[in-house]
Design an enzyme around this catalytic site. Structure first.
Site, mmCIF file in Angstrom:
data_model
loop_
_atom_site.group_PDB
_atom_site.id
_atom_site.type_symbol
_atom_site.label_atom_id
_atom_site.label_comp_id
_atom_site.label_asym_id
_atom_site.label_seq_id
_atom_site.Cartn_x
_atom_site.Cartn_y
_atom_site.Cartn_z
ATOM 1 N N TYR A 30 25.412 -15.386 0.280
ATOM 2 C CA TYR A 30 26.015 -14.042 0.200
ATOM 3 C C TYR A 30 26.431 -13.777 -1.236
ATOM 4 O O TYR A 30 27.559 -13.449 -1.539
ATOM 5 C CB TYR A 30 27.211 -13.955 1.153
ATOM 6 C CG TYR A 30 27.548 -12.536 1.569
ATOM 7 C CD1 TYR A 30 26.721 -11.842 2.449
ATOM 8 C CD2 TYR A 30 28.690 -11.899 1.095
ATOM 9 C CE1 TYR A 30 27.020 -10.550 2.847
ATOM 10 C CE2 TYR A 30 29.004 -10.607 1.499
ATOM 11 C CZ TYR A 30 28.155 -9.940 2.366
ATOM 12 O OH TYR A 30 28.460 -8.652 2.770
ATOM 13 N N GLY A 31 25.448 -13.971 -2.137
ATOM 14 C CA GLY A 31 25.727 -13.746 -3.558
ATOM 15 C C GLY A 31 25.140 -12.420 -3.995
ATOM 16 O O GLY A 31 25.205 -11.416 -3.273
ATOM 17 N N ARG A 54 27.744 -22.229 3.184
ATOM 18 C CA ARG A 54 28.299 -23.590 3.248
ATOM 19 C C ARG A 54 29.795 -23.528 3.559
ATOM 20 O O ARG A 54 30.430 -24.535 3.818
ATOM 21 C CB ARG A 54 28.017 -24.369 1.971
ATOM 22 C CG ARG A 54 28.452 -23.689 0.703
ATOM 23 C CD ARG A 54 28.051 -24.478 -0.523
ATOM 24 N NE ARG A 54 28.184 -23.657 -1.719
ATOM 25 C CZ ARG A 54 27.987 -24.078 -2.946
ATOM 26 N NH1 ARG A 54 27.602 -25.315 -3.154
ATOM 27 N NH2 ARG A 54 28.134 -23.283 -3.967
ATOM 28 N N ASP A 89 17.417 -20.363 -6.613
ATOM 29 C CA ASP A 89 16.104 -21.013 -6.473
ATOM 30 C C ASP A 89 16.210 -22.534 -6.547
ATOM 31 O O ASP A 89 15.512 -23.252 -5.835
ATOM 32 C CB ASP A 89 15.156 -20.492 -7.567
ATOM 33 C CG ASP A 89 14.898 -19.011 -7.404
ATOM 34 O OD1 ASP A 89 14.426 -18.609 -6.327
ATOM 35 O OD2 ASP A 89 15.212 -18.249 -8.330
ATOM 36 N N GLU A 90 17.105 -23.018 -7.407
ATOM 37 C CA GLU A 90 17.165 -24.466 -7.642
ATOM 38 C C GLU A 90 17.770 -25.257 -6.484
ATOM 39 O O GLU A 90 17.677 -26.477 -6.472
ATOM 40 C CB GLU A 90 17.925 -24.767 -8.952
ATOM 41 C CG GLU A 90 19.393 -24.394 -8.967
ATOM 42 C CD GLU A 90 19.670 -22.948 -9.402
ATOM 43 O OE1 GLU A 90 18.740 -22.140 -9.413
ATOM 44 O OE2 GLU A 90 20.836 -22.650 -9.710
ATOM 45 N N HIS A 114 12.040 -14.344 -4.037
ATOM 46 C CA HIS A 114 11.333 -14.694 -5.272
ATOM 47 C C HIS A 114 10.308 -15.762 -4.887
ATOM 48 O O HIS A 114 10.571 -16.592 -4.012
ATOM 49 C CB HIS A 114 12.347 -15.224 -6.299
ATOM 50 C CG HIS A 114 11.763 -15.650 -7.622
ATOM 51 N ND1 HIS A 114 10.634 -15.082 -8.180
ATOM 52 C CD2 HIS A 114 12.181 -16.592 -8.511
ATOM 53 C CE1 HIS A 114 10.392 -15.651 -9.352
ATOM 54 N NE2 HIS A 114 11.305 -16.577 -9.571
HETATM 55 N N1 LIG Z 1 19.956 -12.088 -8.937
HETATM 56 C C1 LIG Z 1 18.948 -11.220 -9.007
HETATM 57 O O1 LIG Z 1 19.010 -10.239 -9.729
HETATM 58 C C2 LIG Z 1 17.704 -11.423 -8.172
HETATM 59 C C3 LIG Z 1 16.743 -10.412 -8.111
HETATM 60 C C4 LIG Z 1 15.630 -10.582 -7.294
HETATM 61 C C5 LIG Z 1 15.475 -11.770 -6.605
HETATM 62 N N2 LIG Z 1 16.393 -12.767 -6.723
HETATM 63 C C6 LIG Z 1 16.215 -14.001 -5.952
HETATM 64 O O2 LIG Z 1 17.157 -13.995 -4.885
HETATM 65 C C7 LIG Z 1 17.488 -15.345 -4.536
HETATM 66 C C8 LIG Z 1 18.998 -15.491 -4.561
HETATM 67 O O3 LIG Z 1 19.451 -15.299 -5.892
HETATM 68 P P1 LIG Z 1 20.923 -14.765 -6.190
HETATM 69 O O4 LIG Z 1 20.935 -14.402 -7.649
HETATM 70 O O5 LIG Z 1 21.284 -13.738 -5.182
HETATM 71 O O6 LIG Z 1 21.771 -16.081 -5.939
HETATM 72 P P2 LIG Z 1 23.324 -16.352 -6.271
HETATM 73 O O7 LIG Z 1 24.053 -15.063 -6.280
HETATM 74 O O8 LIG Z 1 23.412 -17.198 -7.491
HETATM 75 O O9 LIG Z 1 23.773 -17.278 -5.063
HETATM 76 C C9 LIG Z 1 23.688 -16.894 -3.723
HETATM 77 C C10 LIG Z 1 24.488 -17.751 -2.791
HETATM 78 O O10 LIG Z 1 24.081 -19.102 -2.824
HETATM 79 C C11 LIG Z 1 25.176 -19.946 -2.461
HETATM 80 N N3 LIG Z 1 25.031 -21.244 -3.125
HETATM 81 C C12 LIG Z 1 25.077 -21.485 -4.446
HETATM 82 N N4 LIG Z 1 24.867 -22.792 -4.694
HETATM 83 C C13 LIG Z 1 24.701 -23.373 -3.484
HETATM 84 C C14 LIG Z 1 24.450 -24.706 -3.067
HETATM 85 N N5 LIG Z 1 24.336 -25.703 -3.958
HETATM 86 N N6 LIG Z 1 24.319 -24.946 -1.763
HETATM 87 C C15 LIG Z 1 24.417 -23.960 -0.870
HETATM 88 N N7 LIG Z 1 24.665 -22.676 -1.197
HETATM 89 C C16 LIG Z 1 24.800 -22.399 -2.493
HETATM 90 C C17 LIG Z 1 26.414 -19.185 -2.945
HETATM 91 O O11 LIG Z 1 27.332 -19.319 -1.920
HETATM 92 P P3 LIG Z 1 28.852 -19.726 -2.149
HETATM 93 O O12 LIG Z 1 29.378 -18.826 -3.239
HETATM 94 O O13 LIG Z 1 29.384 -19.441 -0.818
HETATM 95 O O14 LIG Z 1 28.817 -21.151 -2.543
HETATM 96 C C18 LIG Z 1 25.962 -17.726 -3.023
HETATM 97 O O15 LIG Z 1 26.460 -16.972 -1.953
HETATM 98 C C19 LIG Z 1 16.754 -16.225 -5.538
HETATM 99 O O16 LIG Z 1 15.544 -16.633 -4.964
HETATM 100 C C20 LIG Z 1 16.491 -15.291 -6.704
HETATM 101 O O17 LIG Z 1 15.388 -15.673 -7.501
HETATM 102 C C21 LIG Z 1 17.527 -12.611 -7.465
#
Ligand SMILES: NC(=O)c1ccc[n+]([C@@H]2O[C@H](COP(=O)([O-])OP(=O)(O)OC[C@H]3O[C@@H](n4cnc5c(N)ncnc54)[C@H](OP(=O)(O)O)[C@@H]3O)[C@@H](O)[C@H]2O)c1
Length: 339
Positions: A30-31, A54, A89-90, A114
């Site tokens: 939920y980021g 988590r 992604d990582e 992605h």
């Molecule tokens: N950001 C962009 O602009 C964008 C655009 C298009 C596509 N995407 C794609 O969308 C996907 C998500 O990216 P995002 O930028 O939305 O991610 P993000 O905001 O960095 O993280 C999303 C969630 O992942 C959880 N998380 C982080 N580390 C974790 C871990 N080690 N174990 C379990 N949960 C974990 C966090 O939850 P908690 O805070 O609850 O720990 C957070 O709610 C990726 O595949 C990315 O490439 C991103």
């Protein structure tokens, strides 16, 4: 220049929203993307949405405040017909292996925003699943803002596994629920989305452009110009030009800028993006296509992101940040609604 086949861009009329409305959807994470996607899906009539987390984090609390049921990743996955992986992604490979794979039902559709994990085989999904891509082309905040204004963000979709025979229609339906059918849905592939997305991030958006901004600022300040003026000229004004190109393309931008700016731009642009730069851009693309970049990224992840963190700290302490803070202090509205 030769062109690949041009595609038909799909819109709402090509999508059947009832497909995604009829599914229990688990949003994992939920980021940035997770929140925007969950809210857009709900406002598009998807009534059965569970957020997987988590737990015990601000993001999980926010999902609860937004009115979603929040469960562990394992519980969220078990009941879902569609599992959307919106984790960084990582971490997707380990979460898939340890939690998703043991809990996901045969026939579930596994979605990604992605192409990275699937294209570089970090995640190898069970062959009983549909695997689709719905990658909005921009940050979550903009995805949500555009949706609430009745507009939409373009989305690239793809299918890696189609056990049901329905995966592409589901991807179209999911993208439409994000609001992308109001803007344009491009039927592509995990490979094409992944490689072009990484290339544009590296060569232009997050690599080339910030490097040009920093270098331009440093050169002006070294030459004795006021840092505040250098900041406005090299960083602040990027948005005005980007907005013009975003809205109407190059010619529209050219109509809106002075002849002096346009004339100087052609001359300097040719000097800057010369054969050497083009060769480097091609080399960057080759590193992406060969998997060399993905390997370097994974190696840094395995070392606790040593390089990433050190480079991030370098940006945070760059002189331009001090000038930016000062210049932006008179424009507090720039950061309005950024919490
Ligand atoms: N950001 C962009 O602009 C964008 C655009 C298009 C596509 N995407 C794609 O969308 C996907 C998500 O990216 P995002 O930028 O939305 O991610 P993000 O905001 O960095 O993280 C999303 C969630 O992942 C959880 N998380 C982080 N580390 C974790 C871990 N080690 N174990 C379990 N949960 C974990 C966090 O939850 P908690 O805070 O609850 O720990 C957070 O709610 C990726 O595949 C990315 O490439 C991103």
């Amino acid at each position: 220049m030769t062109y690949a086949n041009r595609m038909k861009i799909k819109t709402d009329k090509d999508c059947d929203l009832s497909l995604i409305r009829g599914q229990p959807v688990a949003i994992l994470g939920y980021g940035n993307q997770g929140r925007a996607q969950a809210l857009n899906l709900r406002d598009s009539g998807v009534s059965d949405i569970i957020v997987g987390s988590r737990g015990g984090t601000p993001a999980a609390a926010r999902a609860g405040e937004d009115g979603f049921e929040v469960l562990s990743f394992a519980e969220a996955v078990k009941g879902a017909g569609v599992v959307m992986v919106l984790l960084p992604d990582e971490v997707q490979a380990s979460v898939y292996k340890e939690i998703i794979a043991p809990n996901i039902k045969d026939g579930t559709a596994l979605g990604f925003a992605h192409g990275f994990s699937i294209h570089f085989k970090e995640v190898i999904p069970a062959d009983t699943l549909d695997v689709f891509l719905a990658a909005p082309k921009g940050p979550g905040r903009a995805l949500r803002d555009l949706y609430t204004q009745g507009l939409g963000m373009p989305c690239v979709i793809g299918v890696a596994q189609d056990t049901s025979g329905n995966a592409n229609a589901l991807a179209l339906s999911y993208a439409a629920a994000l609001g992308a059918g109001r803007a344009g849905i491009l039927e592509s592939s995990f490979r094409e989305e992944c490689e072009t997305d990484l290339f544009s991030e590296q060569a232009i958006l997050c690599g080339g452009l910030p490097a040009l901004v920093k270098a331009g600022y440093e050169i002006l300040v070294e030459a004795g110009y006021a840092p505040e003026v250098a900041y406005i000229e090299c960083l602040h004004e990027v948005k005005q030009i980007a907005d013009l190109m975003w809205k109407g393309g190059l010619d529209f931008k050219n109509q809106a800028i002075s002849n002096t700016a346009e004339f100087g731009g052609y001359q300097a642009g040719d000097r800057l993006v010369d054969d050497h730069v083009r060769a480097e851009m091609r080399a960057i693309l080759l590193d992406i296509q060969s998997g060399k970049f993905a390997k370097t990224f994974s190696e840094d992840r395995d070392q606790g992101f040593k390089t990433l963190k050190s480079r991030r700290a370098g940006d945070a302490s760059h002189e331009i940040e001090k000038s930016g803070e000062k210049v932006r202090a008179t424009m507090p509205w720039l950061m309005k609604n950024e919490s």
